[in-house]
Design a protein around this motif. Sequence first.
Motif, PDB file in Angstrom:
ATOM      1  N   PHE A   1       0.844  -1.205   0.000  1.00  0.00           N
ATOM      2  CA  PHE A   1       0.000   0.000   0.000  1.00  0.00           C
ATOM      3  C   PHE A   1       0.875   1.249   0.000  1.00  0.00           C
ATOM      4  O   PHE A   1       0.682   2.157  -0.823  1.00  0.00           O
ATOM      5  CB  PHE A   1      -0.924   0.002   1.214  1.00  0.00           C
ATOM      6  N   THR A   2       1.847   1.312   0.909  1.00  0.00           N
ATOM      7  CA  THR A   2       2.662   2.526   1.036  1.00  0.00           C
ATOM      8  C   THR A   2       3.536   2.758  -0.190  1.00  0.00           C
ATOM      9  O   THR A   2       3.888   3.904  -0.492  1.00  0.00           O
ATOM     10  CB  THR A   2       3.534   2.452   2.296  1.00  0.00           C
ATOM     11  N   ALA A   3       3.872   1.685  -0.921  1.00  0.00           N
ATOM     12  CA  ALA A   3       4.655   1.864  -2.146  1.00  0.00           C
ATOM     13  C   ALA A   3       3.834   2.522  -3.241  1.00  0.00           C
ATOM     14  O   ALA A   3       4.362   3.253  -4.084  1.00  0.00           O
ATOM     15  CB  ALA A   3       5.182   0.512  -2.633  1.00  0.00           C
ATOM     16  N   GLN A   4       2.509   2.281  -3.219  1.00  0.00           N
ATOM     17  CA  GLN A   4       1.641   2.834  -4.259  1.00  0.00           C
ATOM     18  C   GLN A   4       0.948   4.125  -3.813  1.00  0.00           C
ATOM     19  O   GLN A   4       0.491   4.905  -4.650  1.00  0.00           O
ATOM     20  CB  GLN A   4       0.582   1.793  -4.649  1.00  0.00           C
ATOM     21  N   VAL A   5       0.885   4.315  -2.486  1.00  0.00           N
ATOM     22  CA  VAL A   5       0.308   5.536  -1.926  1.00  0.00           C
ATOM     23  C   VAL A   5       1.338   6.088  -0.936  1.00  0.00           C
ATOM     24  O   VAL A   5       1.204   5.929   0.277  1.00  0.00           O
ATOM     25  CB  VAL A   5      -1.038   5.253  -1.221  1.00  0.00           C
ATOM     26  N   PRO A   6       2.386   6.743  -1.437  1.00  0.00           N
ATOM     27  CA  PRO A   6       3.479   7.159  -0.558  1.00  0.00           C
ATOM     28  C   PRO A   6       3.121   8.394   0.272  1.00  0.00           C
ATOM     29  O   PRO A   6       2.404   9.287  -0.172  1.00  0.00           O
ATOM     30  CB  PRO A   6       4.613   7.470  -1.542  1.00  0.00           C
ATOM     31  N   GLY A   7       3.643   8.404   1.499  1.00  0.00           N
ATOM     32  CA  GLY A   7       3.510   9.600   2.334  1.00  0.00           C
ATOM     33  C   GLY A   7       2.080   9.879   2.728  1.00  0.00           C
ATOM     34  O   GLY A   7       1.254   8.994   2.886  1.00  0.00           O
ATOM     35  N   ALA A   8       1.792  11.176   2.903  1.00  0.00           N
ATOM     36  CA  ALA A   8       0.449  11.601   3.305  1.00  0.00           C
ATOM     37  C   ALA A   8      -0.546  11.337   2.174  1.00  0.00           C
ATOM     38  O   ALA A   8      -0.225  11.476   0.998  1.00  0.00           O
ATOM     39  CB  ALA A   8       0.454  13.080   3.665  1.00  0.00           C
ATOM     40  N   TYR A   9      -1.761  10.939   2.537  1.00  0.00           N
ATOM     41  CA  TYR A   9      -2.785  10.678   1.530  1.00  0.00           C
ATOM     42  C   TYR A   9      -4.137  11.071   2.103  1.00  0.00           C
ATOM     43  O   TYR A   9      -4.296  11.285   3.307  1.00  0.00           O
ATOM     44  CB  TYR A   9      -2.788   9.201   1.125  1.00  0.00           C
ATOM     45  N   ALA A  10      -5.115  11.163   1.223  1.00  0.00           N
ATOM     46  CA  ALA A  10      -6.501  11.415   1.632  1.00  0.00           C
ATOM     47  C   ALA A  10      -7.380  10.369   0.976  1.00  0.00           C
ATOM     48  O   ALA A  10      -7.193  10.037  -0.205  1.00  0.00           O
ATOM     49  CB  ALA A  10      -6.938  12.815   1.219  1.00  0.00           C
ATOM     50  N   GLN A  11      -8.334   9.807   1.747  1.00  0.00           N
ATOM     51  CA  GLN A  11      -9.288   8.880   1.156  1.00  0.00           C
ATOM     52  C   GLN A  11     -10.435   9.688   0.576  1.00  0.00           C
ATOM     53  O   GLN A  11     -11.176  10.358   1.283  1.00  0.00           O
ATOM     54  CB  GLN A  11      -9.805   7.874   2.189  1.00  0.00           C
ATOM     55  N   THR A  12     -10.572   9.614  -0.745  1.00  0.00           N
ATOM     56  CA  THR A  12     -11.548  10.448  -1.443  1.00  0.00           C
ATOM     57  C   THR A  12     -12.814   9.700  -1.828  1.00  0.00           C
ATOM     58  O   THR A  12     -13.806  10.323  -2.198  1.00  0.00           O
ATOM     59  CB  THR A  12     -10.916  11.037  -2.708  1.00  0.00           C
TER      60      THR A  12
END
Length: 297
Positions: free
Chosen positions: A215-226
Motif C-alpha cells: 500500500f505505502t509503495a503505491q500511496v506514498p507519504g500523506a494521503y486522503a481517502q476520497t
Amino acid sequence: TNTSSTNLTVVLPPGSSSSGNDYLDAQPVTIGDYVWTDANGNGLQDGGETGLANIKVVLYQTNHGAGTLTALQTNYTAANGAYSFTNLPNDFVVKFDLPAGYVFTTPDVGADDKIDSDALGGGQTAVFTLTSGQSTTNVDAGLYQNGTLYGHLYVDANGNGTQDGGEPALTNVTVWITNSLGAVITTNTDASGNWAVSVPPGNATAKVDTSDPDFTAQVPGAYAQTEGNDPTTTPVTSGASVNGGTDGYFVPYPAIVLNKRIVSGTPFTAAGQVIAYELIATNTDRKSTRLNSSHRT
C-alpha cells in the motif's frame, strides 16, 4: 387420557388359562415443524425468511438410554419447509439432512424455542421425550449459505472521488475482514485492485491495511481517502454477493515554494542591460520530489 373403550377377545380351550396379557393404552404423538433459510444468520426465524423444501428429516428412537438410535420414520419437508411425524410415545431424536453448500445456523439462540434452531452438530437434535397424546411443533432447523463480500481499491490521481481512465488499481494490498462470527479473514487485492471473500450471513467489517508495504509503495507519504470509508461494515445475506465498497486514495501534489532573487544587476537596470535571476525551489512536503528545469533564450 384415552377415554375410548376397546373390547379385546381372548379365546381359551376348555380347562386352560392365560396370563401375562399386557396391553398398551397410549395415544399417538406428533412431532414437527419447520426447516428454513436463516438469511441473516442470527439463528432466529425472522419475518421474510422462507422455508426450505425437500430436506430429508429422520425420526429416531433412543432405545431408552441404550446409547443407540433406531430410525423410525423418514420424511421430506414440503414446499413451505414444514414436516411432521406421528408415532407412539418414546424418547426421540430428529436428524436433519444438510444439502451441499449449506451450513446449520447457531442453535438455541434466545429464550423462545418456537423461533430458534434445534439442529446441533451433524444436524441432530437433543433427546426429547413425548408421552401419550403429546405433541411438539417446535423442532426446527435453520440453514444458510455463505455469501460473498467484495470490494475495490485504487489510486485517485486527481482527487475527484471517482476512478477515471488511467488511474491505477491498488494491487496486492492486504484487506482484513471480520465476519459475523468474529473470525478475521485476510485477503489481498488482485491485479485489478479487486478483493472478495466468502463469509457467513450477518454484518462483516472490511479494513484496508494501510501499513502494508504494497500500500505505502503505491500511496506514498500523506494521503486522503476520497472515495469510500475505511473500515466499512456491510450486512451480508445468505447466498448473496454484496459490495463492500470502493476505496480511492489521493496523494496530494508536493508543496513547492518558488523564490526569485537577483544574482547580478539591480531592479532599476537601464533598458537593454541584462539582469540575472536565481529561482530557488523548496519542497515543503514530506515526500521527495523531482524538479524538471527548462530555460528559454
